[in-house]
Design a protein around this motif. Sequence first.
Motif, PDB file in Angstrom:
ATOM      1  N   GLY A  14      44.021  39.177  46.884  1.00  0.00           N
ATOM      2  CA  GLY A  14      42.859  38.826  46.749  1.00  0.00           C
ATOM      3  C   GLY A  14      42.044  37.770  47.471  1.00  0.00           C
ATOM      4  O   GLY A  14      41.040  37.976  47.964  1.00  0.00           O
ATOM      5  N   VAL A  59      38.865  32.827  41.465  1.00  0.00           N
ATOM      6  CA  VAL A  59      38.584  34.221  40.911  1.00  0.00           C
ATOM      7  C   VAL A  59      39.952  35.206  41.077  1.00  0.00           C
ATOM      8  O   VAL A  59      40.097  35.986  40.256  1.00  0.00           O
ATOM      9  CB  VAL A  59      37.554  34.861  41.857  1.00  0.00           C
ATOM     10  N   SER A  60      40.631  34.952  42.332  1.00  0.00           N
ATOM     11  CA  SER A  60      41.707  35.648  42.564  1.00  0.00           C
ATOM     12  C   SER A  60      42.974  35.314  41.610  1.00  0.00           C
ATOM     13  O   SER A  60      43.669  36.279  40.984  1.00  0.00           O
ATOM     14  CB  SER A  60      42.218  35.386  44.151  1.00  0.00           C
ATOM     15  N   VAL A  63      41.768  36.932  38.095  1.00  0.00           N
ATOM     16  CA  VAL A  63      42.007  38.428  38.264  1.00  0.00           C
ATOM     17  C   VAL A  63      43.379  38.971  38.263  1.00  0.00           C
ATOM     18  O   VAL A  63      44.019  39.971  37.742  1.00  0.00           O
ATOM     19  CB  VAL A  63      41.230  39.121  39.401  1.00  0.00           C
ATOM     20  N   ALA A  66      45.025  38.494  34.934  1.00  0.00           N
ATOM     21  CA  ALA A  66      44.670  39.520  33.939  1.00  0.00           C
ATOM     22  C   ALA A  66      45.352  40.851  34.171  1.00  0.00           C
ATOM     23  O   ALA A  66      45.871  41.527  33.401  1.00  0.00           O
ATOM     24  CB  ALA A  66      43.044  39.736  34.003  1.00  0.00           C
ATOM     25  N   LEU A  67      45.444  40.920  35.509  1.00  0.00           N
ATOM     26  CA  LEU A  67      46.195  42.429  35.917  1.00  0.00           C
ATOM     27  C   LEU A  67      47.379  42.460  35.659  1.00  0.00           C
ATOM     28  O   LEU A  67      48.008  43.484  35.012  1.00  0.00           O
ATOM     29  CB  LEU A  67      45.877  42.713  37.532  1.00  0.00           C
TER      30      LEU A  67
END
Length: 361
Positions: A14, A59-60, A63, A66-67
């Motif tokens: 990311g 943000v990375s 994300v 979450a992934l």
Amino acid sequence: MLAILIAGAFALLGTLIGTRFAIRVLVRRGYGQLIRDDGPTAHHTKRGTPTMGGLVIIVSVLVAYALAKLATGFTSYGSDPPSASAILLLFLFCGLGAIGFLDDYIKISKQRSLGLRSKTKFIGQVVVGLAFAITAIMWGDDSGRTVITHAISFTRDFEGWELPTVLLMVWVLVLIAGTSNGVNLTDGLDGLATGAATMVFGAYVFINIWQNNQNCLYNPGPKCYEVRDPLDLAVVASALTGACFGFLWWNASPAKIFMGDTGSLSLGGAMAGFALMTRTELLLIVVGGLFVAITASVILQVAYFKFSNGKRIFRMAPLQHHFELVGWDEITIVVRFWIIGGLCVITALGIFYWEWVTGGV
């Protein structure tokens, strides 16, 4: 354990990919770093370098976490939702990042080297810190364990050292303000804070994995750890490690982008959150020894200046700028400070393991 690897890998990708895109956008919009006139003259060449790169890190991490949960969260026993500890840690991480973003945006939009007033920034840190602390001491699981406790801790809670709620709030705020401002002060040379933070979060990956394997909930015994959600905290720590590592590709000398207060405040807040949740509050002084030394240099410089009629201990504070004015190359300072930071992390992990082996003796 698979979630830890997934979170680290996706966070790394990311920031590696996302930062390149962010650099283009920030350059197009003219969101460049402003340099203080009273700083080292060599820094004037960095004027205009894109800043606010901490947004890519935030943000990375979100994300990637979450992934990792989506990829591993469904088993034959049902779903594995985000834990209370991870949610609160990410709240603290993002909350302080939002304060840093406002600070960076004001600097850019008003074209000045100072953003939020120190009082306003402190109020924001207090609001976020109190919201975190109040929720963390009230959010209990089925066994009654809360995210943080009232006790002071080193490698685990000290027995009989419990604080009243009011003093606990003050203690939490001191840790949050100290670490977030410490990372902010360290973020003065290309890659210095990012590389040091990578090592600190890497240490918390190992600490959380160890605490999960020796957790009282699954492996009761005299040496077990009363820590809530250690495996999920390891996932967050892995995401932070990967994100910082990937960002370092672009932030190392010569930096193509700076993390800004958006990154430094958020990363510092995350360090405080890990220390509180893993019951390693005082050990944080060793784990983040580099940040402590740099912060101490500023405190000593200001105090000595006031009480000695304008005399200085260092040519300039924070400490890394003193060595610049002495004549050290920037890359030399960064690498040597990374070595110091790495030694602090290794020492802290050694202390942590030694305490478990000896049972605190």
